[in-house]
Design an enzyme around this catalytic site. Structure first.
Site, mmCIF file in Angstrom:
data_model
loop_
_atom_site.group_PDB
_atom_site.id
_atom_site.type_symbol
_atom_site.label_atom_id
_atom_site.label_comp_id
_atom_site.label_asym_id
_atom_site.label_seq_id
_atom_site.Cartn_x
_atom_site.Cartn_y
_atom_site.Cartn_z
ATOM 1 N N GLY A 76 10.283 -8.757 17.083
ATOM 2 C CA GLY A 76 8.920 -9.202 17.350
ATOM 3 C C GLY A 76 8.914 -10.286 18.413
ATOM 4 N N TYR A 149 18.031 -14.120 16.053
ATOM 5 C CA TYR A 149 17.805 -12.803 16.677
ATOM 6 C C TYR A 149 18.751 -12.637 17.879
ATOM 7 C CZ TYR A 149 15.243 -9.366 19.576
ATOM 8 O OH TYR A 149 14.887 -8.312 20.374
ATOM 9 N N ASN A 178 11.574 -9.207 27.914
ATOM 10 C CA ASN A 178 10.158 -9.096 27.540
ATOM 11 C C ASN A 178 9.440 -7.884 28.148
ATOM 12 O OD1 ASN A 178 7.563 -9.717 26.531
ATOM 13 N ND2 ASN A 178 8.092 -11.892 26.506
ATOM 14 N N ALA A 193 3.867 -12.278 24.031
ATOM 15 C CA ALA A 193 2.822 -12.982 24.780
ATOM 16 C C ALA A 193 1.937 -12.052 25.631
ATOM 17 C CB ALA A 193 3.443 -14.081 25.632
ATOM 18 N N THR A 219 8.023 -20.729 31.205
ATOM 19 C CA THR A 219 8.000 -19.549 32.082
ATOM 20 C C THR A 219 8.695 -18.353 31.432
ATOM 21 O OG1 THR A 219 10.025 -20.357 33.123
ATOM 22 C CG2 THR A 219 7.928 -20.844 34.256
HETATM 23 P P1 NAD Z 1 9.508 -1.932 18.126
HETATM 24 O O1 NAD Z 1 9.448 -2.848 16.952
HETATM 25 O O2 NAD Z 1 8.242 -1.328 18.612
HETATM 26 O O3 NAD Z 1 10.539 -0.754 17.837
HETATM 27 C C1 NAD Z 1 11.637 -0.879 16.974
HETATM 28 C C2 NAD Z 1 11.557 0.242 15.967
HETATM 29 O O4 NAD Z 1 12.696 0.175 15.090
HETATM 30 C C3 NAD Z 1 10.313 0.140 15.050
HETATM 31 O O5 NAD Z 1 9.504 1.292 15.149
HETATM 32 C C4 NAD Z 1 10.883 -0.032 13.665
HETATM 33 O O6 NAD Z 1 10.126 0.606 12.640
HETATM 34 C C5 NAD Z 1 12.258 0.609 13.830
HETATM 35 N N1 NAD Z 1 13.158 0.167 12.772
HETATM 36 C C6 NAD Z 1 13.339 -1.101 12.325
HETATM 37 N N2 NAD Z 1 14.196 -1.107 11.302
HETATM 38 C C7 NAD Z 1 14.560 0.188 11.089
HETATM 39 C C8 NAD Z 1 15.407 0.813 10.146
HETATM 40 N N3 NAD Z 1 16.038 0.108 9.222
HETATM 41 N N4 NAD Z 1 15.559 2.154 10.220
HETATM 42 C C9 NAD Z 1 14.895 2.888 11.144
HETATM 43 N N5 NAD Z 1 14.068 2.336 12.060
HETATM 44 C C10 NAD Z 1 13.899 1.004 12.031
HETATM 45 O O7 NAD Z 1 10.231 -2.751 19.289
HETATM 46 P P2 NAD Z 1 10.503 -2.360 20.807
HETATM 47 O O8 NAD Z 1 9.811 -3.356 21.640
HETATM 48 O O9 NAD Z 1 10.262 -0.919 21.053
HETATM 49 O O10 NAD Z 1 12.063 -2.679 20.889
HETATM 50 C C11 NAD Z 1 13.059 -1.676 20.877
HETATM 51 C C12 NAD Z 1 14.415 -2.332 20.978
HETATM 52 O O11 NAD Z 1 14.504 -3.124 22.165
HETATM 53 C C13 NAD Z 1 14.756 -3.277 19.821
HETATM 54 O O12 NAD Z 1 16.133 -3.167 19.529
HETATM 55 C C14 NAD Z 1 14.474 -4.645 20.391
HETATM 56 O O13 NAD Z 1 15.204 -5.667 19.751
HETATM 57 C C15 NAD Z 1 14.899 -4.455 21.833
HETATM 58 N N6 NAD Z 1 14.250 -5.409 22.734
HETATM 59 C C16 NAD Z 1 12.920 -5.289 22.991
HETATM 60 C C17 NAD Z 1 12.322 -6.221 23.830
HETATM 61 C C18 NAD Z 1 10.870 -6.152 24.157
HETATM 62 O O14 NAD Z 1 10.409 -7.026 24.901
HETATM 63 N N7 NAD Z 1 10.117 -5.170 23.677
HETATM 64 C C19 NAD Z 1 13.077 -7.243 24.420
HETATM 65 C C20 NAD Z 1 14.426 -7.330 24.109
HETATM 66 C C21 NAD Z 1 15.016 -6.382 23.291
HETATM 67 N N1 GDD Z 2 3.689 -14.140 21.088
HETATM 68 C C1 GDD Z 2 2.913 -15.083 21.636
HETATM 69 N N2 GDD Z 2 1.592 -15.131 21.302
HETATM 70 N N3 GDD Z 2 3.466 -15.967 22.486
HETATM 71 C C2 GDD Z 2 2.655 -16.891 23.038
HETATM 72 C C3 GDD Z 2 1.278 -16.971 22.753
HETATM 73 C C4 GDD Z 2 0.719 -16.051 21.834
HETATM 74 O O1 GDD Z 2 -0.469 -16.044 21.522
HETATM 75 N N4 GDD Z 2 0.749 -17.996 23.474
HETATM 76 C C5 GDD Z 2 1.741 -18.515 24.172
HETATM 77 N N5 GDD Z 2 2.920 -17.878 23.901
HETATM 78 C C6 GDD Z 2 4.221 -18.259 24.437
HETATM 79 C C7 GDD Z 2 5.325 -18.421 23.382
HETATM 80 O O2 GDD Z 2 5.194 -19.662 22.725
HETATM 81 C C8 GDD Z 2 6.561 -18.356 24.273
HETATM 82 O O3 GDD Z 2 6.845 -19.623 24.800
HETATM 83 C C9 GDD Z 2 6.121 -17.396 25.395
HETATM 84 O O4 GDD Z 2 4.700 -17.266 25.303
HETATM 85 C C10 GDD Z 2 6.722 -16.011 25.291
HETATM 86 O O5 GDD Z 2 6.515 -15.556 23.968
HETATM 87 P P1 GDD Z 2 6.894 -14.056 23.515
HETATM 88 O O6 GDD Z 2 6.472 -13.100 24.553
HETATM 89 O O7 GDD Z 2 6.328 -13.863 22.139
HETATM 90 O O8 GDD Z 2 8.459 -14.126 23.318
HETATM 91 P P2 GDD Z 2 9.700 -14.534 24.269
HETATM 92 O O9 GDD Z 2 9.532 -14.158 25.688
HETATM 93 O O10 GDD Z 2 10.025 -15.970 24.032
HETATM 94 O O11 GDD Z 2 10.814 -13.619 23.619
HETATM 95 C C11 GDD Z 2 10.535 -12.228 23.551
HETATM 96 O O12 GDD Z 2 11.241 -11.548 24.518
HETATM 97 C C12 GDD Z 2 12.596 -11.419 24.261
HETATM 98 C C13 GDD Z 2 13.263 -10.726 25.422
HETATM 99 O O13 GDD Z 2 13.016 -11.378 26.620
HETATM 100 C C14 GDD Z 2 10.748 -11.768 22.120
HETATM 101 O O14 GDD Z 2 10.055 -10.550 21.883
HETATM 102 C C15 GDD Z 2 12.173 -11.529 21.823
HETATM 103 O O15 GDD Z 2 12.271 -10.834 20.569
HETATM 104 C C16 GDD Z 2 12.753 -10.669 22.947
HETATM 105 O O16 GDD Z 2 14.091 -10.390 22.703
#
Ligand code: NAD
Ligand code: GDD
Length: 327
Positions: A76, A149, A178, A193, A219
Site C-alpha cells: 500500500g 516493507y 511509485n 499519493a 519529493t
Molecule cells: P496491488 O495491491 O494492487 O497488487 C498486489 C496483489 O497481490 C493484490 O491483488 C493482492 O490481493 C495480491 N496478494 C496479496 N497477498 C496475496 C496472497 N497471499 N496470495 C495471493 N495474492 C495475494 O499492488 P500493485 O501496485 O499492483 O503492486 C504489485 C507489486 O509491485 C507488489 O509486489 C508491490 O509491492 C510492488 N510494488 C508496487 C509499487 C507501486 O507503486 N504500485 C511500487 C513498488 C513495488
Molecule cells: N498516500 C498518501 N495519501 N500520501 C500522501 C498524501 C495522501 O493523501 N498526502 C501527502 N502524501 C505524501 C506522503 O506523506 C508521502 O510523503 C508522499 O506523499 C508519497 O506517499 P505514497 O505515494 O503513499 O508513498 P511513497 O512514495 O512514500 O511510497 C510508495 O511507493 C513505493 C515505491 O516507490 C509506497 O506505495 C511503497 O509501498 C512503494 O514501494
C-alpha cells in the site's frame, strides 16, 4: 504459444500485465486472493488462491509454464506501509508468497521468473535531501531502508538471486518507483499519493481546499503503469537479471504535484498541509542502469499520466455516488 503465470493478477499492475501478455499472444494464468475489481478477467484461467499456502503455489505453478511474474504482496501507500501498525503482516505475508512461489518454481522446473521489488529498499540516509535523493542501484548497500516493507523487499531480492544461483531459475528483478494509473487503488487506506490527491481534488468543492500530508516539500517521482509494464516486458526478454529501477526521473514536490492535479481539474483549490505518515524526504528514480542495459527508459510526461488517472478516478467516484445503497 508461450505460457505465463501472473501472481497478483487481481491487483493493479498484475491486471495490466495480464492484458499486455494477452495482447502479445500469451496463454495466461492469473492467481490472487481476490478477483480483479476493474478488469474483465482477460486471463485464460484465473485461480482464487492464497500464495501463503504452499499447496496453492504448487497447484498454480505447473511445469508447462515458460514464465512467472511474482507481483503478489501485502502492499500500500504511506498510509499503510509507514504507520508501523502493519509491519508484521507485511513481512510475514509477502515473504511467504515469495518463498512458496520460488520453491514451487524450482520443483516444477520453471526457467524464468520476474520479481517486483520496490524503491523502498534504498537506504534512508541517501534520501534526506528532497532536492537531491540518491537511488542508483549500487547505492542499496550498506542497507538502511526506512520501513519493514523495504527490508522485506531487500531480503526477497536476495532470495530470488539465491534461487538463480543455486537452482538455475533465471531471475529478473525490478525496483518499482511509485506506479500509478487507471485501475490503481484510489481509496480505502492503501492508496498512494497520486491516486489520493486525484481523489481529494475530484471530491473537493470548487473554492475549497484539500489536505496534503507533511509540509508538501517532500519529493517523489511517479510512473504511469503502461511504462511500468513496458519495462517489465523488456527486462523479462533481456539477459539482465537486475535489480534495476523502473521509475520516472521527473521528480516533483507533493505540493507541486497537488497544484498540477488542481490545474487539470480546472477548480480553484487551496492546499492545507497537515501531519501524516511521510516516508523518506525525497525519492527519484535513477535511470542510468536501465538505459545502459535495456537501451530504454520511461519517457511519458507525468502530466499526461495524471490527466488520464484523474479522469478515471473521477469516473469511479461518480459510479460510487450512483451505486444504490444496500438496505
Ligand atoms: P496491488 O495491491 O494492487 O497488487 C498486489 C496483489 O497481490 C493484490 O491483488 C493482492 O490481493 C495480491 N496478494 C496479496 N497477498 C496475496 C496472497 N497471499 N496470495 C495471493 N495474492 C495475494 O499492488 P500493485 O501496485 O499492483 O503492486 C504489485 C507489486 O509491485 C507488489 O509486489 C508491490 O509491492 C510492488 N510494488 C508496487 C509499487 C507501486 O507503486 N504500485 C511500487 C513498488 C513495488
Ligand atoms: N498516500 C498518501 N495519501 N500520501 C500522501 C498524501 C495522501 O493523501 N498526502 C501527502 N502524501 C505524501 C506522503 O506523506 C508521502 O510523503 C508522499 O506523499 C508519497 O506517499 P505514497 O505515494 O503513499 O508513498 P511513497 O512514495 O512514500 O511510497 C510508495 O511507493 C513505493 C515505491 O516507490 C509506497 O506505495 C511503497 O509501498 C512503494 O514501494
Amino acid at each position: 504459444m508461450k505460457k505465463a503465470l501472473v501472481c497478483g493478477a487481481g491487483g493493479f499492475i498484475g491486471g495490466h500485465l495480464v492484458n499486455r501478455l494477452k495482447s502479445e499472444g500469451y496463454w495466461v494464468r492469473g492467481v490472487d486472493v481476490k478477483e480483479n475489481e476493474y478488469e474483465n478477467r482477460n486471463a485464460d484461467e484465473f485461480i482464487l488462491g492464497d500464495l501463503r499456502d504452499p499447496a496453492v503455489a504448487d497447484e498454480v505453478i505447473t511445469s508447462d509454464l515458460d514464465e512467472i511474474y511474482q507481483l503478489a504482496a501485502d502492499m500500500g501507500g504511506a498510509g499503510f506501509v509507514f504507520t508501523g501498525t502493519n509491519d508484521a503482516a507485511i513481512m510475514h505475508n509477502s515473504v511467504l508468497c515469495n518463498l512458496n512461489v520460488l520453491e514451487a518454481a524450482k520443483n516444477k522446473g520453471v526457467k524464468r521468473i520476474f520479481y517486483s521489488s520496490s524503491a523502498c529498499m534504498y537506504p534512508e540516509h541517501n534520501q534526506m535531501d528532497p532536492n537531491n535523493p540518491k537511488c542508483s542501484e549500487e547505492s542499496a548497500y550498506p542497507a538502511n531502508p526506512d520501513s519493514e516493507y523495504g527490508w522485506e523487499k531487500l531480503f526477497s531480492e536476495r532470495l530470488f538471486l539465491a534461487y538463480q544461483k543455486n537452482h538455475g531459475i533465471e531471475a529478473r528483478i525490478a525496483r518499482f518507483h511509485n506506479i500509478f494509473g487507471p485501475q490503481g487503488t484510489w481509496d480505502g487506506g492503501r492508496e498512494k499519493a497520486p491516486a489520493a490527491v486525484c481523489r481529494k481534488v475530484a471530491m473537493a468543492e470548487d473554492g475549497g481546499s484539500i489536505e496534503i500530508w507533511g509540509d508538501g516539500k517532500q519529493t517523489r517521482s511517479f510512473l504511469i503503469v503502461d511504462e511500468c509494464v513496458e519495462g517489465i516486458r523488456r527486462l523479462m526478454l533481456s539477459d539482465f537479471s537486475g535489480p534495476v529501477n523502473i521509475g520516472s526521473e521527473e521528480m516533483i514536490s507533493l505540493n507541486d504535484f497537488a497544484k498540477m492535479v488542481i490545474d487539470i481539474s480546472g477548480k480553484s483549490l487551496s492546499i492545507n498541509n497537515i501531519p501524516g505518515p511521510l516516508g523518506v524526504r525525497g525519492r527519484n528514480s535513477d535511470n542510468h542502469l536501465i538505459q545502459e542495459k535495456l537501451g530504454w527508459a520511461p519517457s511519458t510526461p507525468l502530466r499526461k499520466g495524471v490527466e488520464k488517472t484523474y479522469d478515471w478516478i473521477s469516473e469511479q467516484i461518480q459510479k460510487k455516488v450512483l451505486e444504490p445503497v444496500e438496505a
